[in-house]
Design an enzyme around this catalytic site. Structure first.
Site, PDB file in Angstrom:
ATOM      1  N   GLU A  72       0.847  -1.128  -0.020  1.00  0.00           N
ATOM      2  CA  GLU A  72      -0.190  -0.057   0.032  1.00  0.00           C
ATOM      3  C   GLU A  72       0.700   1.391  -0.180  1.00  0.00           C
ATOM      4  O   GLU A  72       1.782   1.379   0.707  1.00  0.00           O
ATOM      5  CB  GLU A  72      -0.784   0.058   1.464  1.00  0.00           C
ATOM      6  CG  GLU A  72      -1.653   1.423   1.465  1.00  0.00           C
ATOM      7  CD  GLU A  72      -2.584   1.911   0.433  1.00  0.00           C
ATOM      8  OE1 GLU A  72      -2.412   2.732  -0.077  1.00  0.00           O
ATOM      9  OE2 GLU A  72      -3.307   0.948  -0.098  1.00  0.00           O
ATOM     10  N   GLY A  85     -19.160   4.188   0.955  1.00  0.00           N
ATOM     11  CA  GLY A  85     -20.426   4.206   2.074  1.00  0.00           C
ATOM     12  C   GLY A  85     -20.832   3.047   2.421  1.00  0.00           C
ATOM     13  O   GLY A  85     -21.615   2.979   3.549  1.00  0.00           O
ATOM     14  N   ARG A 332     -27.097   6.475 -11.328  1.00  0.00           N
ATOM     15  CA  ARG A 332     -26.101   7.696 -11.129  1.00  0.00           C
ATOM     16  C   ARG A 332     -26.115   8.564 -12.318  1.00  0.00           C
ATOM     17  O   ARG A 332     -26.050   9.816 -12.249  1.00  0.00           O
ATOM     18  CB  ARG A 332     -24.776   7.205 -10.545  1.00  0.00           C
ATOM     19  CG  ARG A 332     -24.836   6.644  -9.298  1.00  0.00           C
ATOM     20  CD  ARG A 332     -23.602   6.174  -8.841  1.00  0.00           C
ATOM     21  NE  ARG A 332     -23.676   5.756  -7.222  1.00  0.00           N
ATOM     22  CZ  ARG A 332     -22.775   4.938  -6.773  1.00  0.00           C
ATOM     23  NH1 ARG A 332     -21.495   4.527  -7.348  1.00  0.00           N
ATOM     24  NH2 ARG A 332     -22.689   4.753  -5.382  1.00  0.00           N
TER      25      ARG A 332
END
Length: 504
Positions: A72, A85, A332
Site C-alpha cells: 500500500e 459508503g 447515477r
C-alpha cells in the site's frame, strides 16, 4: 503527483541501470532479468489494500498460493474502500429473504447492471462477479464485519431491495476486519511501498520496482528495491480520479471544478505503468460522478448517508424554478445529468434542493450529523425554505401539492418513479443541497473474465499479471450501479486466486 510523463522519465533512468527490463526486446529482457538483484521474493504480490486487494490476499492465502505480500503506497490501509459508503449488493442475502423478497437472483442484478451500462457492460464478467456475492458476504461475516440489523433496501438503478450496509456506514468496517483476518492467517502487509515499475521478461511480469519508505506525495522519498513475484502480481490499485492531467486527457468534457469523493492518492500510476508495458486500456473516458455529492462539504462526506433517505422519502427540486428535476431513484448517470442541468443564467450551478419530512426521522443519526455539520438544514415551512434558497414560493407549493397527489395515487406521470417508498410531504422538513462529485472510473485495464490483464498487441493475457476492482475497465459500461463497487472488489477475491492457481 505522478503521471505518465514522470513515470517514463523514471523508466528511462531505471533502464540505464538495468531495472526497466520490460522496455527492452524479449531477448534483452531475459538477459536483464537474469542480472536483476532481487531484494525480496514472494509467491503473490498484491498492490493495493482496498476491498479487492484485501479479498484477493485473504483468499489467495486460503487457497495455499504461498507467501502473499500486500503493498500500500499510502500511510493507512484501505484506499478509497475505507471511505466508501459501505453499501453492498447481495442478491438472496438473509435480510432480503426475511423481508419476503424471494424472486431476486444474481441474474436479476446483472439485468439491472446491463440497463445502466447502456449497451457497454461486460455481461459475462458481471455474471461471474454476481455469482460470488453470497460468498463475499459470508466472508465478511466470518471476518467479524457487522451489518446494520434488519437493513436491506433498494438503491438507485436496482429493481429490487438487495443492498445491505455495514454498521458504521463506511467501507472501513470491511477493510479493517479483512486486514485483521489476513494478519491472523499470515498475509504480509506493507505501508508506504509505492510501485515505480514492472520488471518484465518479454510478455511475463517477473516482479516490481518499489519505492520503500515512500511518503505521499513526495517522489524523492524512500529507496528503490526489487521484489520478485513467483506466481503473479495483482493490481488492485483503484481508479485515477485524482489525476487531473489524466482526467482532462481522457474526458475533456468533465468539469474540472467538480469536487472528488476519492482519497488524494487515487492517481492511477499503476494503470499507466501497465499501459506502458503493453496492457490494453478500455473505457478510460467513462468517469462516473456521484449524484449524492454535497457542495457544502468536501470529499466523500456524509451526504451519501443523508440522501439514502432523501432519494426514497423526498424529492429533488430546481431552486430556480421550484419544480422536480428527475426520478430520484434512477441510476447515477441519469441523476447526475439532471442535477448538472440546473444552472443560473450565467451558467453557474443552481444546486438542487432535496428535502423530506423531519418528523419521520427524529433522532436518526444521518439527519442529526448532517444538520450538525451544516450540510443540511431544518426548515419549519415551505416559506422558510423558499426564502433561504431563493425558490419561487408559489411553484414550490404547487410542486409539493402535485407530489402529494402522486403519492396518493402511487404513480409518477412526470418521471415514472417507483413509488413504493414515497411519502406525502409536510412541514417541518430536512433540506440539503446536491451537486455531483467525481467518484469512480469505469475505465481501466482490459482483462479476461478471470482477471488476467490483456496485452494490447496480442489481445492475449500478459503472463502472471492480474487485476481486481476499479482498476479493471469495461465491466460496468457507462454507469456503475450503487453498492456494486463493494461487490466487485470482494467477489474478485474469489475469482482471481483460482485463475492464479490454474496458471501456476
Amino acid at each position: 503527483m505522478s503521471n505518465r510523463r514522470s513515470f517514463l522519465k523514471l523508466s528511462a533512468g531505471l533502464a540505464a541501470g538495468g531495472l526497466a527490463a520490460g522496455l527492452s526486446s524479449t531477448a534483452n529482457a531475459s538477459e536483464c532479468v537474469a542480472d536483476i538483484k532481487w531484494h525480496e521474493e514472494v509467491d503473490l504480490l498484491v498492490i493495493g489494500s482496498g476491498f479487492a486487494g484485501q479479498s484477493v490476499a485473504v483468499n489467495a492465502n486460503r487457497e495455499g498460493l504461498g507467501k502473499v505480500l500486500v503493498l500500500e503506497k499510502m500511510q493507512v490501509i484501505g484506499g478509497n474502500s475505507a471511505i466508501n459508503g459501505g453499501w453492498f449488493a447481495v442478491p438472496k442475502n438473509p435480510v432480503q429473504l426475511a423481508q419476503g423478497i424471494n424472486d431476486d437472483s444474481p441474474a436479476e442484478l446483472v439485468k439491472d447492471q446491463m440497463i445502466a451500462a447502456r449497451g457497454m457492460g461486460n455481461e459475462q464478467m458481471l455474471t461471474k462477479i454476481a455469482n460470488e456475492a453470497l460468498n463475499a458476504y459470508n466472508m465478511c461475516l466470518d471476518a467479524g464485519v457487522k451489518f446494520k440489523k434488519d437493513f436491506n433496501i433498494q438503491v438507485g438503478g436496482h429493481n429490487k431491495a438487495r443492498a445491505v450496509r455495514v454498521e458504521h456506514g463506511t467501507g472501513g468496517d470491511i477493510v479493517t476486519k479483512l486486514y485483521e483476518a489476513g494478519v491472523r492467517e499470515g498475509v504480509d502487509y506493507r505501508l508506504q511501498y509505492k510501485v515505480e515499475d514492472f520488471i518484465m521478461n518479454g510478455n511475463e511480469i517477473e516482479g516490481v520496482v518499489v519505492r520503500r519508505g515512500y511518503r505521499f506525495p513526495d517522489e524523492s522519498t524512500g529507496e528503490l528495491i526489487n521484489i520478485r513475484a513467483n506466481k503473479g502480481v495483482v493490481l488492485a490499485t483503484g481508479g485515477f480520479t485524482r489525476n487531473m492531467e489524466l482526467r482532462a486527457a481522457v474526458d475533456p468534457s468533465l468539469d474540472p471544478s467538480l469536487d472528488c469523493t476519492n482519497h488524494l492518492g487515487a492517481t492511477g500510476e499503476a494503470t499507466l505503468t501497465a499501459m506502458a508495458h503493453g496492457a490494453l486500456p478500455v473505457h478510460m473516458n467513462m468517469i462516473q460522478t456521484g449524484h449524492w455529492g454535497s457542495p457544502d462539504e468536501g470529499g466523500f462526506g456524509w451526504s451519501n448517508a443523508l440522501l439514502s433517505i432523501g432519494w426514497h422519502k423526498g424529492i429533488a427540486v430546481n431552486p430556480t424554478t421550484g419544480t422536480r428535476i428527475m426520478d430520484e431513484r434512477a441510476d447515477r448517470l441519469t441523476c447526475s445529468t439532471a442535477i448538472m442541468a440546473c444552472r443560473h443564467k450565467d451558467g453557474s450551478p443552481a444546486y438542487p434542493l432535496v428535502f423530506f419530512n423531519k418528523n419521520d426521522h427524529l433522532g436518526d443519526a444521518r439527519v442529526t450529523r448532517a444538520v450538525r455539520d451544516e450540510m443540511a438544514w431544518e426548515m419549519d415551512s415551505l416559506e422558510q425554505m423558499a426564502d433561504k434558497f431563493n425558490v419561487p414560493l408559489a411553484q414550490l407549493k404547487a410542486t409539493v401539492k402535485q407530489w402529494n397527489d402522486y403519492v396518493a395515487k402511487s404513480e409518477d406521470p412526470d418521471f415514472n418513479r417507483k413509488m413504493d417508498t414515497a411519502v406525502k410531504l409536510k412541514a417541518p422538513f430536512v433540506v440539503s443541497r446536491v451537486w455531483p462529485k467525481v467518484h469512480y472510473c469505469m475505465g481501466g485495464l482490459k482483462t479476461d473474465i478471470d482477471g488476467r490483464v490483456v496485452n494490447a498487441r496480442t489481445m492475449k493475457p500478459i503472463k502472471s499479471l492480474y487485476a481486481a476492482g476499479e482498476v479493471i475497465g469495461g465491466v460496468h459500461g457507462h454507469a456503475r450501479l450503487s453498492s456494486c463497487a463493494c461487490l466487485e472488489g470482494l467477489a474478485m477475491g474469489f475469482i482471481l486466486p483460482k485463475s492464479i492457481k490454474a496458471d501456476a
